[in-house]
Structures are given as structure tokens and as C-alpha cells.
Enzyme design. Sequence first.
Site, mmCIF file in Angstrom:
data_model
loop_
_atom_site.group_PDB
_atom_site.id
_atom_site.type_symbol
_atom_site.label_atom_id
_atom_site.label_comp_id
_atom_site.label_asym_id
_atom_site.label_seq_id
_atom_site.Cartn_x
_atom_site.Cartn_y
_atom_site.Cartn_z
ATOM 1 N N HIS A 1 0.817 -1.213 0.000
ATOM 2 C CA HIS A 1 0.000 0.000 0.000
ATOM 3 C C HIS A 1 0.851 1.263 0.000
ATOM 4 C CE1 HIS A 1 -3.016 -2.839 2.044
ATOM 5 N NE2 HIS A 1 -2.755 -3.161 0.807
ATOM 6 N N CYS B 1 -6.898 0.667 -20.518
ATOM 7 C CA CYS B 1 -6.490 1.297 -19.256
ATOM 8 C C CYS B 1 -5.376 0.534 -18.548
ATOM 9 C CB CYS B 1 -7.678 1.493 -18.326
ATOM 10 S SG CYS B 1 -8.381 -0.040 -17.722
HETATM 11 C C1 PEP Z 1 -5.532 -4.227 -15.598
HETATM 12 O O1 PEP Z 1 -5.723 -5.355 -15.179
HETATM 13 O O2 PEP Z 1 -4.922 -3.979 -16.656
HETATM 14 C C2 PEP Z 1 -6.030 -3.050 -14.856
HETATM 15 C C3 PEP Z 1 -6.031 -1.859 -15.397
HETATM 16 O O3 PEP Z 1 -6.465 -3.236 -13.598
HETATM 17 P P1 PEP Z 1 -5.524 -3.545 -12.354
HETATM 18 O O4 PEP Z 1 -4.117 -3.257 -12.757
HETATM 19 O O5 PEP Z 1 -6.028 -2.653 -11.266
HETATM 20 O O6 PEP Z 1 -5.791 -4.986 -12.097
#
Ligand code: PEP
Length: 755
Positions: free
Chosen positions: A367, A680
Site C-alpha cells: 500500500h 487502461c
Molecule cells: C488491468 O488489469 O490492466 C487493470 C487496469 O487493472 P488492475 O491493474 O487494477 O488490475
Amino acid sequence: MRGALGGPGVLLRRLREVMAASISPQERLDRLVVLIAGNLVAEVCSVYVLREDGSLELYATEGLNREAVHLTTMRAGEGLVGLIASEAEALALSDAQAHPAFSYRPETGEEVYRSFLGVPILRGGAVMGVLVIQNRASRIYSEEEIETLQTTAMIMAEMIAAGGLKSLAAPGASIGLDRPIHGVGVSLADGVGLGHAVMHEPRVAISNLIAENPAAEVTRLEAAIGEMRASIDELIERGDVAHTGEHRDVLETFRMFAHDQGWLRRMREVVLTGLTAEAAVERVQSDTRAKMLRQTDPYLRERLHDLDDLANRLLRTLTGKANGVAREDLPENAILVARSMGPAALLDYDRSRLRGLLLEEGGPTSHIAIVARALGIPAVGEVVNATALVQAGDAIIVDGQAGEVQIRPQPDVENAYKDKARLRARKQKQYEKLKEMPAVTRDGLGITLQINAGLIVDMPNITATAASGIGLFRTELQFMVAQHMPTTAEQQALYAAVLDAAEHRPVTFRTLDIGGDKVLPYMERIEEENPALGWRAIRIGLDKPRLLRAQLRAMLRAGAGRDLKIMLPMVATTEEFRRARMILHREQAMLEKQGVAPPRDLRVGVMVEVPSLLFELPEIAREADFLSIGTNDLMQFLFAADRENKRVADRFDPLSVGALRALRSIVDAASEARCPVTVCGEMGGKPLETMALIGLGYRAFSMSAASVGPVKAMLRGLDAGKLRERLEWMLASPEGAVNLRPQLAAFASEFKVPV
Ligand code: PEP
Ligand code: MG
């Protein structure tokens, strides 16, 4: 039986006289060895000091050939002395020459001595040298003698640390805490920071080592232990765990250790050798540290931290010293050094003065790492024994890019890093210039650039990068940095504050993605064989909808009368999406009944990050309001390669034909269904990868704030039409080459695309 002359108390009193005398450091050492040899009835007493290169140099001796002082050195691990330094443990032998590690040094003339007792000179668990006594006759050293020698070694450790021996080192050698150290850890947050060490919850410095009155010291120690136990009991009984910043389990462990008879007995024994109560706490803790640092068992190492914390509490009670650095005392260019640290503690420091963070603990998913990244503080974790190696005020360089630190760097190293930092700053200036320019390719294609966020401290990044919104708001971060489960009202307050800070720009809130590597400290931990494939994210939301419903309510209330985008993580089937959307609609209907205004525009989207969804693309693209590709998880599941496992995480390239075809199928299905799609995951924030994604047809990306500049620079130099043509050709006929990275890099260099 032979024993110490006059007992340990007499020796310590005489040591104190020698320490206080105004004589040169060499004379002081020479007198100390005579005194120790005499008191322990040994023919030899020698001090070896650890040098920069790990070798041990003879600094003083009584009994061996004095000509050998500052000439004899033992290589790291060589001989009995080297063995003691590497094991950090005392060694008592009645027949030293029979030991396999014995190494004969003719210049010292030591072959005539049969018995050998050596102890490490320890400070904060770090070895600074070795103190040895030897006897001609074969003899067995008593526990009391070993104890006395260890106590004496502790006093020497303080002398070495105080720098009194600096001037004595052989030419070209430097000692103990003066030497430059290149520490290797893991990167927690990118960037390079230069500054000076500030210890977070520093070791309590002890100035008074030798007791005037040992009986009174035992009383002091016992009183302090009683006080510590009472304060822990009180904390646990009050149930006010969140207020103290401690986690309940931690306090329970504290309580267990605070009553540990072995630990307390050790401290009492050490006080009786003539040390003050605080020096005894320090000595026992230093021994424990040295032993436990050599353990590989993570459970034991974790316990060391609990013991360290307890010892520090005791020291603070005994010395009456307060904890930590006052906010206003933080220097301009602080590098925070800590064993471990909670996210709330980091947020307490003045961000504008922090240049870096160096931790003994803390992996990339911890964290504290998340918060350091959000604050843009270069950070390195898992640097073994960092708090013992660093002294407050030391010059330190944190290289968050390489996951390395330089402690007390040599001038040439420092200059190289200054250059690196300057180069970064120059690049940053160039990106700064791009801020006001549109995100448009050379051939006129508009690209949407948004940022990923998760905490309110991320929000200024929108204007700093001129991003058009937040494409992924990871709501679990609020849960991860909190000491307790955030209430619905607290969640609502955060979402409303985020929407306010984003002004008119869109924000996509993702519902809780917990489980897997994202563990909440206050939630019961469920042991699973494969947590990444286990009960996480939307799966928890659907099985135990109370949490999901509360969160959706908080989002709907915060988004009343505004545009609201909600996204669901880890959806594996269209059916799951339908069920989650139903829950949302039910919450919405309930709020409407309560008279809460609905959002002006509500969009519900899906993360595409589980490969099964790739085979339901027409359905999901038709039903969801938007798609967002989580390439981090999608690639992990596509290649069956754990994203947290260093051995396999980089084994497969997302720029290989298989992965790119999978990504193309998503963008094609989305455009067929006229469903907006964004990338993303981290792939969308790397210039070469983003270039490839534009070539596949993607037009919207959400990335870390630091990636916006480099990606914008890339796309403004890109002819997307030309790339599309070239990429289609590459994908259709890979000519046996499955990884297209080299070909894509060649395209970038041919057309001068800055990647
Ligand atoms: C991903 O899995 O690419 C994502 C954007 O989510 P996280 O990294 O939070 O799992
Ligand atoms: Mg994910």
C-alpha cells in the site's frame, strides 16, 4: 576455574574511564584491549574492524605482534574472525587450530594460542567488526565471559559508529558506517531522487551505556516493561485500534512478545553485566536482529519487526525521547528511510520536501508503494537492513527506475545521478511544452488521453498533464490505505470530491477490485491456492452483494444530477455483467424512491481482462455502454503468466502476434457494435505499445500521469494510416516472427516516431 577478574561491573567502570579520557582514538583502543585481556585473564585481546570491501582489519592488539596492527587483514569470510563477522555470532573454541575455518597468519604469531573466543561487534544488528580474546592453554570459556565480551563489544560499536576510528583506517580503506553502499532492492515508484536521510521512527540513540548502579537499572527496566505492557493492554481494551494507526493483530502480537519470558530474562541478564537498562534493551535487540536477519523464513523476519517495535517503545520510555521527526523539522530534500511504513504515515509528511523513499520492506504491490506512486515520490523497497546501514543526514540517491539506492555515494556516482536527474527534468520540460498541444497524430487522428487514479492526491494530475479525464479510478485504493472499512458516507464523500476536482471532465469509477494481490488489512483473509484466479473483484460483489450495493449507492449519490460512469472489473461472462447491472438498477430505483436525483447520464461499462470474454465480444459490446481493456490482467491470463511473479511476468510480449490479434478482435467487435473502447492497462502507457494499439484501431487510452507526456510526444510524431497498413501486413504474414517488437521499433525509427 578461571574467571573474570573483579567481575563485569569492574571492567565496565574501568572501560568508562578509558572512554572518557582525553587520548587519541588509537591510544584508547590500545588501552581497551589491555584492559579486556587483563580482566578476562587472556593472553591476547584483538579488535578487527570491518572495512568497505568486507575485509576485516586488525586495529589493536594486546598479546599478538603489534607490528601487524593496520597491516593484517582477513578477507570477507576468511578465518575464524571472518566466520564470526559473516555469521554475526559468538564463537568459543578450546582448540582453535582444529576448527576447519582456522587460518594461520604468521605475522601475528598466533599459533601458540590454543583457545579462542570471538564475538561480533554489532550495532543495530549490523556487524561492524570482531572482538577476540585468546589463551595459550586449552580452556573452555564460561557463559559469563562470553557475555562480558559481548557487552564490551557493544561499547566498541558505539565508538566505531561515533567516528572515533575514522582516522585510523589503513590508507585507502574506510570503515563501518562511513563507506558508500550500493543497495539493490525493487522499484516501488519511478523517478530519481537525491537528498539526505531522514529516519522515520528512528532508533533511539543511547548516550548512557554503562550503569552506575546495576540494581537501580534492573528496577528501571522492570518499571519500563510494566509501563509498556499496560499501554498495550490499554490500547487493545479500548478497541481504539484505528486511532493509534496500529492494526489489531499487530497489537496482539506485541502483547504476546511483551510477555515473552525469554526476551525479558535476556534483558535482565544483560543489565546485570553492568549496562544501563536502555543499553541492555539495545544489546539484546541487536543480537536478535543479527540472528533474524540471517533467516530466510519470512514469518520469522516479520516477527523481527514486531520485536523491533517493542524494543523501540521500551527505549523511548527509558530515555524519554519522542518518536519521529516533527513536520516542520523536515529538511528541504528529505529521503525518508524506514523499515516499513503505513500509507497514512507517508501522507503525514510534507510532500513538497520529500525527494525519495527507501524501505527495508514493501513490495511493489504494498500500500505504501501505491501511495508513493500516487504522490510521485521515487521509492525503492526490499533493501536489506537499510535502517541499520543508513544514518540520519547521510547523502542518499533513490533510483526508483532501477530499484537501486546509493548510500553515501562517491562524488562520481553522485554526479552521474545528477546528470540523470537533469536529463529527466529536461524531458519533463519538453513534455510540459506539449501540454497545451492537442493529442493528434501527424495525419490528423484525434486520440483521447486520460489518466488512471485512485486517491484524492491524484487529482491535481489531471491539470498537470492536461488529460481529458480519468479513464480508471481504482476505488479499492481508498479501502487499501484506510485502517478500517470506509463507510458508505466516506465513500460517497470521496467520489463527490473526485467529481468536483475533475470539474467537467469524465471520471470512470471502477467498483472494488479486491482479492488476488489486493488485500484489505481489516478483512478476514481467505487462503486460496491461486488468489489471482480466486474469489475476487466482481465475484465477491455478486456473491456478497452488500458491499457492492453500498458502493454503488455511494457512487449514485455522489453522481446525483451529474454524468456518472461505472465500470465492473474481472467480468468473465456477459451473464455476470447482466447480474451486476441489475443490482445497480435496483439501487438506483431505491434511491429514486428516497428522492435522490438520478445521474444526468449513467454509463455502465466492463473491464475486458478475462480472456473468456473475448469469445462473447458481440454480446458484451452490444450490452455494455463501454469497454475498457485491462491489459495487465488480460495478458497475465492470456499467457498464464503471473503478473506478480518476476520469473514469468516478462516472459511473454504483448507485442507478439497472438496478443495483438486478441487485442484487434476486441477493437473490431467494439467498433462493429459502436461501443466505445479504452485501454487502461499499463500497455497503453508505453509509447511503443501505444503506437501498436493505435495501429490496431484504438483511439482512447487511460494511463499513469507520468506516461501522458511520452505517449503524447509519440503520437504527435506518428502517421497512424501508414502504421495501420504496415501492422496489418505484419499480422497477416509474420514470416515466422511471432514477436513484432523489433519490427514495430524499426517502423518507429524509420519514420522518426519518438518511442
Ligand atoms: C488491468 O488489469 O490492466 C487493470 C487496469 O487493472 P488492475 O491493474 O487494477 O488490475
Ligand atoms: Mg485488472
